[in-house]
Write a protein that holds these residues in place. Structure first.
Motif, PDB file in Angstrom:
ATOM      1  N   THR A 129      41.497  41.454  57.416  1.00  0.00           N
ATOM      2  CA  THR A 129      41.622  40.127  58.158  1.00  0.00           C
ATOM      3  C   THR A 129      40.471  39.964  59.110  1.00  0.00           C
ATOM      4  O   THR A 129      39.567  39.131  59.308  1.00  0.00           O
ATOM      5  N   GLU A 130      40.391  41.172  59.758  1.00  0.00           N
ATOM      6  CA  GLU A 130      39.428  41.297  60.961  1.00  0.00           C
ATOM      7  C   GLU A 130      38.015  41.188  60.512  1.00  0.00           C
ATOM      8  O   GLU A 130      37.103  40.655  60.952  1.00  0.00           O
ATOM      9  N   LEU A 131      37.820  41.615  59.346  1.00  0.00           N
ATOM     10  CA  LEU A 131      36.334  41.940  58.711  1.00  0.00           C
ATOM     11  C   LEU A 131      35.996  40.743  57.870  1.00  0.00           C
ATOM     12  O   LEU A 131      34.943  40.611  57.282  1.00  0.00           O
ATOM     13  N   GLY A 132      37.029  39.895  57.241  1.00  0.00           N
ATOM     14  CA  GLY A 132      36.980  38.782  56.524  1.00  0.00           C
ATOM     15  C   GLY A 132      36.632  39.296  54.955  1.00  0.00           C
ATOM     16  O   GLY A 132      35.692  38.572  54.345  1.00  0.00           O
ATOM     17  N   LEU A 133      37.265  40.299  54.593  1.00  0.00           N
ATOM     18  CA  LEU A 133      37.262  40.794  53.156  1.00  0.00           C
ATOM     19  C   LEU A 133      38.553  40.751  52.217  1.00  0.00           C
ATOM     20  O   LEU A 133      39.599  40.592  52.726  1.00  0.00           O
ATOM     21  N   ASP A 134      38.185  40.511  50.939  1.00  0.00           N
ATOM     22  CA  ASP A 134      39.397  40.775  50.015  1.00  0.00           C
ATOM     23  C   ASP A 134      39.861  42.160  49.581  1.00  0.00           C
ATOM     24  O   ASP A 134      40.787  42.295  49.110  1.00  0.00           O
ATOM     25  N   ARG A 135      38.675  43.050  49.775  1.00  0.00           N
ATOM     26  CA  ARG A 135      38.916  44.470  49.463  1.00  0.00           C
ATOM     27  C   ARG A 135      37.937  45.310  50.329  1.00  0.00           C
ATOM     28  O   ARG A 135      36.738  44.833  50.522  1.00  0.00           O
ATOM     29  N   LEU A 136      38.736  46.380  50.598  1.00  0.00           N
ATOM     30  CA  LEU A 136      38.014  47.269  51.559  1.00  0.00           C
ATOM     31  C   LEU A 136      37.243  48.439  50.536  1.00  0.00           C
ATOM     32  O   LEU A 136      37.720  48.985  49.679  1.00  0.00           O
ATOM     33  N   ASP A 137      35.977  48.629  50.955  1.00  0.00           N
ATOM     34  CA  ASP A 137      35.375  49.486  49.926  1.00  0.00           C
ATOM     35  C   ASP A 137      35.540  51.116  50.057  1.00  0.00           C
ATOM     36  O   ASP A 137      35.593  51.780  49.048  1.00  0.00           O
ATOM     37  N   LEU A 138      36.121  51.394  51.381  1.00  0.00           N
ATOM     38  CA  LEU A 138      36.518  52.856  51.478  1.00  0.00           C
ATOM     39  C   LEU A 138      37.419  52.928  52.536  1.00  0.00           C
ATOM     40  O   LEU A 138      36.942  52.276  53.734  1.00  0.00           O
ATOM     41  N   VAL A 139      38.527  53.363  52.521  1.00  0.00           N
ATOM     42  CA  VAL A 139      39.738  53.525  53.412  1.00  0.00           C
ATOM     43  C   VAL A 139      40.163  55.102  53.798  1.00  0.00           C
ATOM     44  O   VAL A 139      40.266  55.683  52.588  1.00  0.00           O
ATOM     45  N   TYR A 140      39.725  55.489  54.752  1.00  0.00           N
ATOM     46  CA  TYR A 140      40.148  56.889  55.138  1.00  0.00           C
ATOM     47  C   TYR A 140      41.476  56.971  55.941  1.00  0.00           C
ATOM     48  O   TYR A 140      42.102  56.106  56.388  1.00  0.00           O
ATOM     49  N   LEU A 141      42.447  58.001  55.159  1.00  0.00           N
ATOM     50  CA  LEU A 141      43.820  58.325  55.991  1.00  0.00           C
ATOM     51  C   LEU A 141      43.341  59.532  56.789  1.00  0.00           C
ATOM     52  O   LEU A 141      42.805  60.279  56.539  1.00  0.00           O
ATOM     53  N   ARG A 142      43.767  58.933  58.088  1.00  0.00           N
ATOM     54  CA  ARG A 142      43.502  60.053  59.248  1.00  0.00           C
ATOM     55  C   ARG A 142      44.809  60.356  59.733  1.00  0.00           C
ATOM     56  O   ARG A 142      45.451  59.571  60.521  1.00  0.00           O
ATOM     57  N   PRO A 143      45.420  61.508  59.500  1.00  0.00           N
ATOM     58  CA  PRO A 143      46.784  62.016  59.730  1.00  0.00           C
ATOM     59  C   PRO A 143      46.797  62.649  61.122  1.00  0.00           C
ATOM     60  O   PRO A 143      47.897  62.872  61.487  1.00  0.00           O
ATOM     61  N   GLY A 144      45.709  63.091  61.627  1.00  0.00           N
ATOM     62  CA  GLY A 144      46.053  63.591  62.987  1.00  0.00           C
ATOM     63  C   GLY A 144      45.008  63.149  64.062  1.00  0.00           C
ATOM     64  O   GLY A 144      44.224  62.538  63.931  1.00  0.00           O
ATOM     65  N   GLY A 145      45.275  63.982  65.154  1.00  0.00           N
ATOM     66  CA  GLY A 145      44.200  63.676  66.589  1.00  0.00           C
ATOM     67  C   GLY A 145      43.006  64.556  66.385  1.00  0.00           C
ATOM     68  O   GLY A 145      42.572  64.924  65.372  1.00  0.00           O
ATOM     69  N   LEU A 146      42.503  64.831  67.553  1.00  0.00           N
ATOM     70  CA  LEU A 146      41.380  65.675  67.776  1.00  0.00           C
ATOM     71  C   LEU A 146      41.635  66.980  67.758  1.00  0.00           C
ATOM     72  O   LEU A 146      40.786  68.055  67.865  1.00  0.00           O
ATOM     73  N   GLU A 147      42.895  67.642  67.738  1.00  0.00           N
ATOM     74  CA  GLU A 147      43.108  68.832  67.442  1.00  0.00           C
ATOM     75  C   GLU A 147      42.669  69.513  66.209  1.00  0.00           C
ATOM     76  O   GLU A 147      42.433  68.598  65.125  1.00  0.00           O
ATOM     77  N   THR A 148      42.661  70.835  65.815  1.00  0.00           N
ATOM     78  CA  THR A 148      42.432  71.536  64.738  1.00  0.00           C
ATOM     79  C   THR A 148      43.355  70.758  63.512  1.00  0.00           C
ATOM     80  O   THR A 148      44.591  70.705  63.751  1.00  0.00           O
ATOM     81  N   PRO A 149      42.890  70.368  62.618  1.00  0.00           N
ATOM     82  CA  PRO A 149      43.665  69.841  61.358  1.00  0.00           C
ATOM     83  C   PRO A 149      44.773  70.816  60.996  1.00  0.00           C
ATOM     84  O   PRO A 149      44.759  72.062  60.851  1.00  0.00           O
ATOM     85  N   GLN A 150      46.033  70.167  60.917  1.00  0.00           N
ATOM     86  CA  GLN A 150      47.086  71.000  60.343  1.00  0.00           C
ATOM     87  C   GLN A 150      47.324  70.571  58.789  1.00  0.00           C
ATOM     88  O   GLN A 150      47.022  69.840  58.405  1.00  0.00           O
ATOM     89  N   ASP A 151      48.483  71.477  58.414  1.00  0.00           N
ATOM     90  CA  ASP A 151      48.766  71.362  56.943  1.00  0.00           C
ATOM     91  C   ASP A 151      49.924  70.485  56.887  1.00  0.00           C
ATOM     92  O   ASP A 151      50.752  70.750  55.860  1.00  0.00           O
ATOM     93  N   GLU A 152      50.418  69.665  57.785  1.00  0.00           N
ATOM     94  CA  GLU A 152      51.321  68.807  57.626  1.00  0.00           C
ATOM     95  C   GLU A 152      51.452  68.021  56.501  1.00  0.00           C
ATOM     96  O   GLU A 152      50.180  67.562  55.891  1.00  0.00           O
ATOM     97  N   PRO A 153      52.291  67.938  55.386  1.00  0.00           N
ATOM     98  CA  PRO A 153      52.198  67.241  54.186  1.00  0.00           C
ATOM     99  C   PRO A 153      51.814  65.531  54.531  1.00  0.00           C
ATOM    100  O   PRO A 153      52.074  65.032  55.613  1.00  0.00           O
ATOM    101  N   ILE A 154      50.688  65.102  53.678  1.00  0.00           N
ATOM    102  CA  ILE A 154      50.240  63.654  53.728  1.00  0.00           C
ATOM    103  C   ILE A 154      50.497  63.037  52.462  1.00  0.00           C
ATOM    104  O   ILE A 154      50.014  61.732  52.444  1.00  0.00           O
TER     105      ILE A 154
END
Length: 296
Positions: A129-154
């Motif tokens: 909606t904000e970008l005014g698009l019908d489809r997003l070209d690329l969407v990243y899932l970001r599961p954590g903050g700025l700490e070292t990545p953990q191996d929690e299930p995603i």
């Protein structure tokens, strides 16, 4: 700043990377995080200047913009709104990437939590909606903050995005701030086009995952390519910059591009001058001696 780099760099430019599906992007793109404000805790940037930066970025060859719905200033502009105002209707070759996962409430100065699987569809729809698009070209899932990545299930969260891809709301999927194990988990569910972890040439902390991306031709678009919390004062980088008559940010960006063919640099700024400086890095040809010094 100088832009009089040697001819080989001018001819080569930053190069391109094939995202698949008939779409490639310049390896030197633009990150929208700093459009609303230069850093946390400061007044908002001027919106009109930001619109000019976006338009000029496209004029200079940017065809890959990285953004997120949580990139906004509480008292000023939002990155998605500015992108739409400046560039819509969008050029046919423009790839807009966004990320979902972090939660930012209306009074939060920055994301303070994580959306669970049930909240991801709404966040994808918000970006659409904000970008005014019908489809997003690329969407990243970001599961954590700025700490070292953990191996929690995603898997549960990534499966939601994979379902939205099947519905046609997303073209390509990526992962941000993840480990090699999390990448493997996600790839059992759906193809992963790009990784966005922290990396700069003075902090090459993600070599294992970068090697996997190189092996499997997955794009690697690091956040904080210029250090994130201030330009690094690194003797090696300073020496290379002095030899070329370049700036430290230009060497940081050129070094990333030279490091790996899958590397996509996405520096961000709200300043027209800094934009010109960053884009000139695509014409800076570092020598083997330069690269050897940077690796020391």
């Amino acid at each position: 700043m100088t832009e009089d780099f040697d001819a080989s760099g001018a001819e080569r430019g930053p190069g391109r990377f094939d995202l698949g599906g008939g779409r490639s992007v310049s390896r030197l793109g633009f990150g929208a995080m700093r459009l609303p404000a230069s850093r946390r805790g400061v007044p908002p940037n001027d919106r009109e200047t930001g619109l000019k930066v976006l338009r000029r970025a496209v004029e200079l060859g940017v065809d890959h913009i990285d953004t997120a719905a949580f990139y906004y200033h509480q008292d000023g502009p939002a990155a998605n709104e500015m992108i739409r105002a400046a560039l819509a209707p969008y050029p046919d070759d423009l790839v807009i990437a966004t990320k979902v996962g972090p939660y930012r409430g209306p009074d939060d100065p920055f994301p303070s939590g994580q959306l669970d699987a049930s909240g991801l569809r709404a966040e994808v729809e918000r970006n659409l909606t904000e970008l005014g698009l019908d489809r997003l070209d690329l969407v990243y899932l970001r599961p954590g903050g700025l700490e070292t990545p953990q191996d929690e299930p995603i898997g549960e969260r990534f499966a939601v995005l994979a379902g939205l891809r099947e519905e046609g709301l997303i073209r390509r999927l990526g992962l941000s701030h993840v480990s090699a194990a999390q990448l493997e988990e996600a790839r059992r569910i759906a193809p992963v086009t790009a990784i966005q972890n922290r990396f700069d040439i003075t902090l090459p902390q993600d070599a294992e995952l970068l090697a996997i991306c190189e092996r499997d031709r997955i794009a690697y678009a690091p956040y904080f390519p210029l250090g994130g919390f201030g330009i690094p004062d690194d003797a090696r980088v300073n020496a290379v910059a002095a030899r070329h008559g370049a700036t430290v940010p230009q060497v940081l960006l050129a070094g990333l591009l030279a490091l790996s063919p899958v590397m996509l640099a996405i520096p961000g700024t709200g300043s027209p001058d800094h934009l010109a400086e960053n884009m000139a890095a695509g014409r800076l040809a570092l020598t083997e001696a330069d690269l050897a010094e940077l690796r020391q």
